[in-house]
Motif scaffolding. Structure first.
Motif, short mmCIF file in Angstrom:
data_model
loop_
_atom_site.label_atom_id
_atom_site.label_comp_id
_atom_site.label_asym_id
_atom_site.label_seq_id
_atom_site.Cartn_x
_atom_site.Cartn_y
_atom_site.Cartn_z
N ALA A 338 32.45 -103.30 -82.55
CA ALA A 338 33.19 -104.54 -82.34
C ALA A 338 34.21 -104.45 -81.21
O ALA A 338 34.75 -105.47 -80.78
N THR A 339 34.49 -103.26 -80.74
CA THR A 339 35.48 -103.11 -79.66
C THR A 339 34.92 -103.65 -78.35
O THR A 339 33.81 -103.28 -77.93
N ASP A 340 35.66 -104.52 -77.71
CA ASP A 340 35.26 -105.09 -76.42
C ASP A 340 35.53 -104.04 -75.34
O ASP A 340 36.68 -103.85 -74.91
N ARG A 341 34.49 -103.34 -74.94
CA ARG A 341 34.65 -102.25 -73.98
C ARG A 341 35.25 -102.74 -72.66
O ARG A 341 36.13 -102.09 -72.08
N ALA A 342 34.76 -103.87 -72.17
CA ALA A 342 35.23 -104.39 -70.88
C ALA A 342 36.71 -104.75 -70.93
O ALA A 342 37.48 -104.43 -70.01
N GLU A 362 35.81 -95.76 -67.99
CA GLU A 362 34.63 -96.62 -68.07
C GLU A 362 33.86 -96.37 -69.36
O GLU A 362 33.77 -95.24 -69.86
N GLY A 363 33.33 -97.45 -69.95
CA GLY A 363 32.39 -97.38 -71.08
C GLY A 363 32.86 -96.50 -72.22
O GLY A 363 33.98 -96.60 -72.71
N THR A 376 32.13 -93.62 -80.56
CA THR A 376 31.30 -93.91 -79.39
C THR A 376 29.94 -94.43 -79.83
O THR A 376 29.50 -94.21 -80.97
N ALA A 377 29.27 -95.09 -78.91
CA ALA A 377 28.02 -95.78 -79.24
C ALA A 377 26.94 -94.83 -79.74
O ALA A 377 26.10 -95.20 -80.57
#
Length: 507
Positions: A338-342, A362-363, A376-377
């Motif tokens: 749910a975290t908005d990476r951008a 980044e990312g 992390t993803a």
């Protein structure tokens, strides 16, 4: 006769009882066995081998603080206690100065006669040896001794059954052992309530394989864990709970936690004692709740004695609070995906240059460096039942929590326990709920030096404004009556409780 009349007139609980238009049910009275008679009965029942097993189990229970060098705590020097970490066990745990009470707890006829002085219409009895057989390791000897002890108490109190009933002790090392003893106690002996330990100690198998009991007997208590019969149990205890419901048997326990981490002082008994019944019963009750036992068996009634009732309200409140945050809906707030990476990268770029000092934001790099690698993803996330702790309990609403905690459990609170106010505080408890506090006098133990004081002490909570008159009635009558009759509608048939209710049907 004059002596008895004098005692009645001197009892402060008699004065309270005379004001009441409802029965008083004491859910926790401790009696002591006259040892020679019990041992004779056990010997006739199963031979001297069972007497030896009883003596060994009783000695082990007295020395439960731990023995490291063949000596108990009182025989060890301070240096030895430190060396072996021998916890401080109870001492002077029985009434002695009040000689009349000493005799009363040993003599069923005298206890029966003194029920009026105690202020009780009916008492549930917990003889001191009722669970002693659980200390016997051999299954055949354990079950034979348990049957002998239960049979002894059933015979001893049978003719006083209109006002007194002893509990049967049950071992739950396996569901099958519990079912067999439950059926024998209820169907053969005619007993009506049972007492269990809140857990059974089992070896941690990985360590037991490495350190076999035959070679390392001194390590066994340290390489074990407590199985609370519900969540994470090695056995499926549903057949036992189903049998208890089928037979209409309330399950009772005085389950303590002395010796557990944080309750293992080697010098101070009170440090180990205060709150230990509440902690032990809480662990047992939560295992049933989170294991879905109270969902699958809504008719199951469980009495958790001696720990007070405030912890029941506290856990109920925390269950509601946690469920609201940790339900499937609530967990969406904590989902790593749910975290908005951008957005996170943009915010760090704008406000975090002094912190990041040229590091990658980044990312997944930033996720790793802020929330942790587990977010992390690519990290493995909980799935299915792993994701929601309330899943086995089937909780979909706050009302479900109430149904599966408040309705199944009854909390024994001693007569001088002012924290009972928390149980009856429907302004702070979720859903404006009052917890099922039940009168658990604990007479027969050191905290009640005179059995005639207990009911008067309980009523003193009303006089001091701690609880209301209505709460007092719920405490000493309505809630205990519910515990037993919701399990078995005929529990009080033929008793003084039934007689009083018939004489005063408007109660």
């Amino acid at each position: 006769m004059n002596d008895r009349l004098d005692r009645l007139s001197a009892s402060p609980s008699v004065a309270v009882k005379q004001k009441l238009d409802f029965p008083v049910i004491d859910t926790d009275v401790h009696t002591n066995d006259y040892t020679p008679d019990l041992e004779d009965y056990v010997a006739n029942y199963g031979g001297v081998k069972l007497v030896d097993a009883l003596r060994k189990a009783s000695a082990s229970r007295i020395g439960r603080g731990g023995i490291g060098n063949g000596k108990n705590w009182y025989e060890q020097t301070p240096e030895e206690r430190q060396y072996y970490r021998t916890i401080r066990a109870p001492w002077w745990a029985r009434v002695t100065k009040n000689t009349l009470d000493v005799a009363t707890y040993h003599l069923p006829e005298l206890l029966y006669e003194r029920q009026e002085e105690q202020g009780s219409d009916y008492s549930i009895l917990f003889p001191n040896n009722v669970l002693a057989p659980l200390g016997v390791r051999d299954k055949d000897d354990r079950t034979a001794l348990q049957r002998a002890v239960n049979h002894y108490h059933a015979d001893l109190y049978r003719k006083y059954s209109d006002r007194l009933t002893p509990v049967a002790g049950l071992g739950l090392h396996t569901p099958e052992e519990g079912i067999a003893e439950l059926e024998f106690a209820i169907k053969t002996l005619g007993l009506k309530a049972v007492n269990i330990a809140g857990s059974v100690r089992r070896p941690i198998r990985a360590l037991a394989d490495k350190y076999p009991a035959a070679d390392h007997p001194e390590l066994q208590k340290y390489i074990s864990y407590q199985d609370f019969y519900g969540i994470d149990s090695e056995y499926d205890y549903d057949p036992f709970w189903a049998k208890a419901v089928e037979l209409g048997v309330p399950i009772l326990t005085h389950y303590g936690s002395q010796g557990w981490t944080g309750r293992s002082s080697i010098s101070n008994y009170m440090n180990n004692h205060i709150g230990h019944f509440a902690d032990g019963s809480e662990a047992f009750a939560k295992a049933l709740f989170f294991g879905g036992v109270t969902k699958r068996f809504p008719q199951l009634r469980v009495g958790l004695l001696e720990g007070g009732a405030d912890w029941g309200a506290r856990v109920f409140t925390h269950l509601v609070d946690r469920w609201e945050k940790r339900s499937l809906e609530g967990l969406k707030n904590y989902d790593p995906a749910a975290t908005d990476r951008a957005l996170l990268t943009d915010l760090f770029a704008r406000y975090g240059a002094d912190l990041t000092k040229g590091r990658s934001i980044e990312g997944e790099d930033l996720i790793r460096d802020t929330l942790g690698a587990g977010y992390t993803a690519g990290s493995r996330q909980p799935q299915g039942l792993e994701l929601e702790d309330f899943a086995r309990a089937g909780i979909e609403s706050v009302e479900d929590i109430k149904a599966q905690w408040v309705d199944n459990f009854f909390f024994g609170s001693e007569s001088d326990d002012r924290t009972i106010a928390t149980a009856f505080n429907d302004k702070s408890n979720p859903l404006n709920t009052k917890i099922n506090a039940i009168y658990s006098s604990d007479v027969g133990h050191w905290d009640v030096p005179d059995l005639t004081d207990a009911l008067a002490e309980a009523y003193g909570l009303v006089e001091q404004g701690v609880i209301s008159e209505a709460d007092f009635k719920a405490y000493v009558f309505t809630n205990p009556y519910k515990l037993y009759t919701e399990a078995n509608p005929d529990f009080f048939k033929g008793t003084a409780v039934e007689a009083k209710l018939k004489a005063n049907p408007q109660r």
